[in-house]
Design a protein around this motif. Structure first.
Motif, PDB file in Angstrom:
ATOM      1  N   LEU A 297      -0.636   8.113   1.889  1.00 41.21           N
ATOM      2  CA  LEU A 297       0.507   7.479   2.559  1.00 41.21           C
ATOM      3  C   LEU A 297       0.634   8.043   3.974  1.00 41.21           C
ATOM      4  O   LEU A 297       0.791   7.304   4.945  1.00 41.21           O
ATOM      5  CB  LEU A 297       1.791   7.758   1.759  1.00 41.21           C
ATOM      6  N   ALA A 298       0.532   9.363   4.084  1.00 36.71           N
ATOM      7  CA  ALA A 298       0.649  10.010   5.397  1.00 36.71           C
ATOM      8  C   ALA A 298      -0.546   9.660   6.279  1.00 36.71           C
ATOM      9  O   ALA A 298      -0.381   9.390   7.476  1.00 36.71           O
ATOM     10  CB  ALA A 298       0.758  11.518   5.221  1.00 36.71           C
ATOM     11  N   LEU A 299      -1.741   9.629   5.676  1.00 39.03           N
ATOM     12  CA  LEU A 299      -2.939   9.354   6.477  1.00 39.03           C
ATOM     13  C   LEU A 299      -2.987   7.905   6.962  1.00 39.03           C
ATOM     14  O   LEU A 299      -3.685   7.591   7.918  1.00 39.03           O
ATOM     15  CB  LEU A 299      -4.203   9.657   5.659  1.00 39.03           C
ATOM     16  N   LEU A 300      -2.236   7.029   6.297  1.00 38.14           N
ATOM     17  CA  LEU A 300      -2.227   5.619   6.723  1.00 38.14           C
ATOM     18  C   LEU A 300      -1.238   5.342   7.855  1.00 38.14           C
ATOM     19  O   LEU A 300      -1.258   4.260   8.439  1.00 38.14           O
ATOM     20  CB  LEU A 300      -1.874   4.723   5.530  1.00 38.14           C
ATOM     21  N   LEU A 301      -0.354   6.301   8.155  1.00 44.11           N
ATOM     22  CA  LEU A 301       0.703   6.025   9.145  1.00 44.11           C
ATOM     23  C   LEU A 301       0.126   5.638  10.510  1.00 44.11           C
ATOM     24  O   LEU A 301       0.543   4.637  11.100  1.00 44.11           O
ATOM     25  CB  LEU A 301       1.627   7.239   9.292  1.00 44.11           C
ATOM     26  N   ALA A 302      -0.824   6.428  10.986  1.00 41.83           N
ATOM     27  CA  ALA A 302      -1.363   6.157  12.326  1.00 41.83           C
ATOM     28  C   ALA A 302      -2.193   4.872  12.365  1.00 41.83           C
ATOM     29  O   ALA A 302      -1.982   4.027  13.260  1.00 41.83           O
ATOM     30  CB  ALA A 302      -2.178   7.347  12.806  1.00 41.83           C
TER      31      ALA A 302
ATOM     32  N   TYR B 257       0.833  -1.214   0.000  1.00 42.73           N
ATOM     33  CA  TYR B 257       0.000   0.000   0.000  1.00 42.73           C
ATOM     34  C   TYR B 257       0.865   1.261   0.000  1.00 42.73           C
ATOM     35  O   TYR B 257       0.537   2.253  -0.667  1.00 42.73           O
ATOM     36  CB  TYR B 257      -0.942   0.008   1.214  1.00 42.73           C
ATOM     37  N   ALA B 258       1.959   1.207   0.768  1.00 45.33           N
ATOM     38  CA  ALA B 258       2.849   2.381   0.815  1.00 45.33           C
ATOM     39  C   ALA B 258       3.452   2.639  -0.564  1.00 45.33           C
ATOM     40  O   ALA B 258       3.502   3.781  -1.034  1.00 45.33           O
ATOM     41  CB  ALA B 258       3.937   2.155   1.857  1.00 45.33           C
TER      42      ALA B 258
END
Lengths: 472, 198
Positions: free
Chosen positions: A310-315, A294-295
């Motif tokens: 990508l940023a919104l999936l980090l947490a 996904y990344a």
């Protein structure tokens, strides 16, 4: 005083001191947690001009430090990522002493977090390759504590990290040639191939992923989820540095398509291989592989706005890894030496309903089930992919179906009556475990329902990528 | 000087080949020490003697660390007779020799293309060490020999990189990685001994 001293050298020095007192685990845990929380708060609160004001006293922090002719640089744009790395360190250190892991976990986790920040701060950033190798070496005592033989997964991990390091360093030398002669297309292709293959080795992208499920099986889940989760975040950001810094790489025809293709294919392979797994501890490797996919997909779709997701999936991803590590570690704590193969998990739901539910919940959450944390960002990635390259969608669906099939298989085994009666000596699930894991589940649901409240702050992680972002 | 360089290339490759083929720790440790000495002599063509000496000292510290650890373990006793070769050893030797000859034949082309600034002796020895190290990593699963394979791979890569670029921080980090690998090797050996004792 400057930011590299505060966010790299001080935690590294503290880590070195704590390594000298491995038996003082309470001191070590407290020191690591307090340092992590303070550094995370400082990184979050520091203003853009890096000025600290206490009453009449004003301290202006520098943003770079020269070391042996090279520079460590942490600007205000990097601070969100720094805060996130220390938050992850805190999250994994808070309950660490609950589990039977290495006494060096606290000290080494803090040192490794600081080294990951150094990886992203060193300029020219290609020198980071050797720091990544040092991180791999420091991870060894955590992944394989004393009392058993080194597993083959760990040895493969070391080999792949070392070969990856060599490729990235060699690409660094080639890059200087490419920059002076931009039209030299064979050199450009060779450098791009080295960069991409080096990153693939580090990130364990298919087909060089074999060590990951093996490490999941050999090492403690708490350690594995921390080390791999942190490395995944940092290495993807490292790849973004490459793309942002080098125009020739960014403008290579078809590069972003290749990244999208690699991402989707990695998700498909992860799902397919996961569907046939028979051991709970190996599953994390495939969940991790899918997340790497996904990344990569998000980076591949960066020109269509994929980087935001990508940023919104980090947490959500970090929470998913945390919950997986916490649940499996608790299972191993309550049933030391217990069989984690599916055949040995029969009837687990009647013995450990909370743990069983959490395992299923976490798998569904990481897969991107609606109303759960990863869904909002993954849904946007699915939509983007459908718009840009619908031909890849069947592979993506295959990957998702593979993990869902695994979840159903596991569900069946967890609910199936156990062939043997429960051992009377086994401890039951504790209240503290239920409260902590329940809070994380609630947080995941809240993120899934109200993503606009929790996730937009993570978009600041993309601030350093000034060239990649406008195109997005 | 040219004779010394050629002798060093031969010593480095033969030492790496010995590490690939044999599984006798004393032979492996001596071969590793000789390999570092040969790399030092080759480095003299690229670096001032003092800088080249750092690599030798680091290499010998690595060897010493492994030697002391191995000597203190009970389970690492001498193996079979020295001149007896198993089919596996013959296969590994053949694969290693094939790689070396292929490199010698292709080195002039590589020298004209990608690695134009690298002297041919350095190119053959560095790529030879890299590929023999990789071959060892692919064929062996025992921790000690994986570490020796990684050290061989790294010393070849360091030699190649020394012909391309110089940076103090890079040299320091390479030294740290080599010593780190040796420490990890010693750690694996102690773990192996402990698990066998238990």
């Amino acid at each position: 005083m400057n930011t590299p001293i505060i966010f790299i050298l001080i935690p590294m020095a503290l880590s070195a001191i704590l390594l000298l007192i491995p038996r003082a685990t309470k001191v070590s845990t407290a020191a690591t947690c307090i340092t992590s929380v303070l550094l995370a708060i400082l990184a979050t609160l520091l203003p853009e001009d890096l000025t600290l004001t206490f009453a009449d006293y004003r301290l202006v922090l520098g943003d770079s430090l020269a070391v042996l002719g090279r520079t460590l640089s942490i600007t205000s744009a990097d601070l969100t990522l720094v805060a996130w790395i220390f938050t992850l360190t805190l999250l994994w250190n808070l309950p660490a002493r609950r589990f039977h892991i290495s006494n060096y976990f606290n000290a080494l986790s803090l040192g490794i977090a600081a080294l990951w920040i150094a990886v992203l701060a060193v300029r020219p950033f290609l020198y980071a390759a050797l720091i990544v190798e040092l991180i791999a070496l420091l991870s060894v005592p955590l992944l394989s504590p004393r009392g058993g033989q080194a597993g083959s997964g760990l040895l493969r991990y070391l080999v792949f990290q070392t070969v990856g390091m060599a490729m990235i360093l060699l690409s660094g030398w080639l890059l200087s040639g490419v920059e002076t002669a931009p039209s030299a297309s064979p050199l450009t292709l060779q450098a791009a191939a080295l960069v991409l293959f080096g990153c693939a080795l580090w990130l364990a992208v298919f087909p060089v992923h074999s060590w990951m499920p093996m490490i999941g099986e050999e090492s403690h889940p708490w350690v594995v989820t921390f080390l791999l989760g942190l490395s995944q975040t940092a290495l993807i950001i490292f790849l973004l540095y490459f793309l942002d810094r080098y125009a020739w790489l960014r403008n290579l025809p078809g590069l972003f398509d290749i990244l999208s293709w690699a991402g989707v294919f990695t998700i498909a392979v992860a799902g397919l291989l996961a569907a046939f797994q028979k051991d709970l501890r190996r599953i994390f490797g495939y969940l991790f592989l899918a997340e790497t996919g996904y990344a990569l997909l998000a980076v591949g779709l960066s020109r269509q706005g994929g980087l935001n997701y990508l940023a919104l999936l980090l947490a959500p991803r970090a929470l998913g890894y945390w919950l997986w590590g916490f649940t499996l570690s608790e299972l191993l704590r309550l049933e030391p030496g217990g069989d984690t193969r599916f055949s040995g998990l029969k009837g687990l739901f009647t013995r450990r309903p909370w743990i069983s539910s959490l395992i299923i919940f976490d798998m569904l959450s990481l897969t991107g089930l609606p109303l759960l944390a990863a869904f909002p960002a993954k849904r946007m990635l699915w939509n983007l992919l459908a718009d840009q390259n619908a031909g890849l969608l069947p592979w993506l669906i295959l990957g998702i179906l593979g993990i869902l099939a695994l979840t159903l298989r596991l569900l069946r085994d967890l609910f199936e009556p156990s062939p043997q009666p429960a051992e009377p000596g086994n401890q039951s699930e504790t209240l503290s475990f239920k409260i902590i894991s329940g809070a994380v589940v609630l947080l995941q649901v809240l993120i899934g329902l109200l993503p606009f409240l929790f996730l937009p702050g993570f978009l600041r992680i993309l601030e350093p990528f000034t060239i990649l972002l406008p195109a997005a | 000087m040219a004779t010394l360089q050629i002798a060093s290339v031969t010593v480095a490759l033969v030492a790496a080949l010995a590490n690939l083929v044999r599984r006798q720790w004393l032979v492996n440790i001596i071969a590793l020490a000789l390999q570092y000495l040969a790399v030092f002599v080759l480095l003299l063509a690229l670096r001032p003697p003092l800088l080249a000496l750092i690599k030798l000292l680091v290499g010998w510290m690595v060897v010493l660390l492994l030697l002391i650890t191995l000597a203190s373990l009970k389970s690492f006793l001498p193996g079979q007779a020295f001149f007896h070769f198993t089919p596996g050893e013959i296969f590994r030797a053949a694969a290693g020799i094939f790689i070396i000859f292929t490199l010698i034949l292709t080195a002039p082309n590589l020298n004209q293309g990608l690695f134009a600034s690298t002297p041919q002796t350095i190119l053959i020895s560095s790529l030879g060490l890299i590929f023999l190290g990789l071959l060892q990593l692919g064929m062996i699963s025992e921790p000690l020999y994986i570490i020796i394979g990684l050290l061989t791979f790294l010393s070849g890569f360091e030699l190649l990189y020394a012909s391309l670029e110089f940076s103090s921080i890079l040299e320091a980090l390479f030294a740290a990685v080599n010593l780190g690998l040796a420490l990890i090797g010693a750690y694996f050996l102690v773990k192996q001994e402990e698990s066998q004792t238990v």
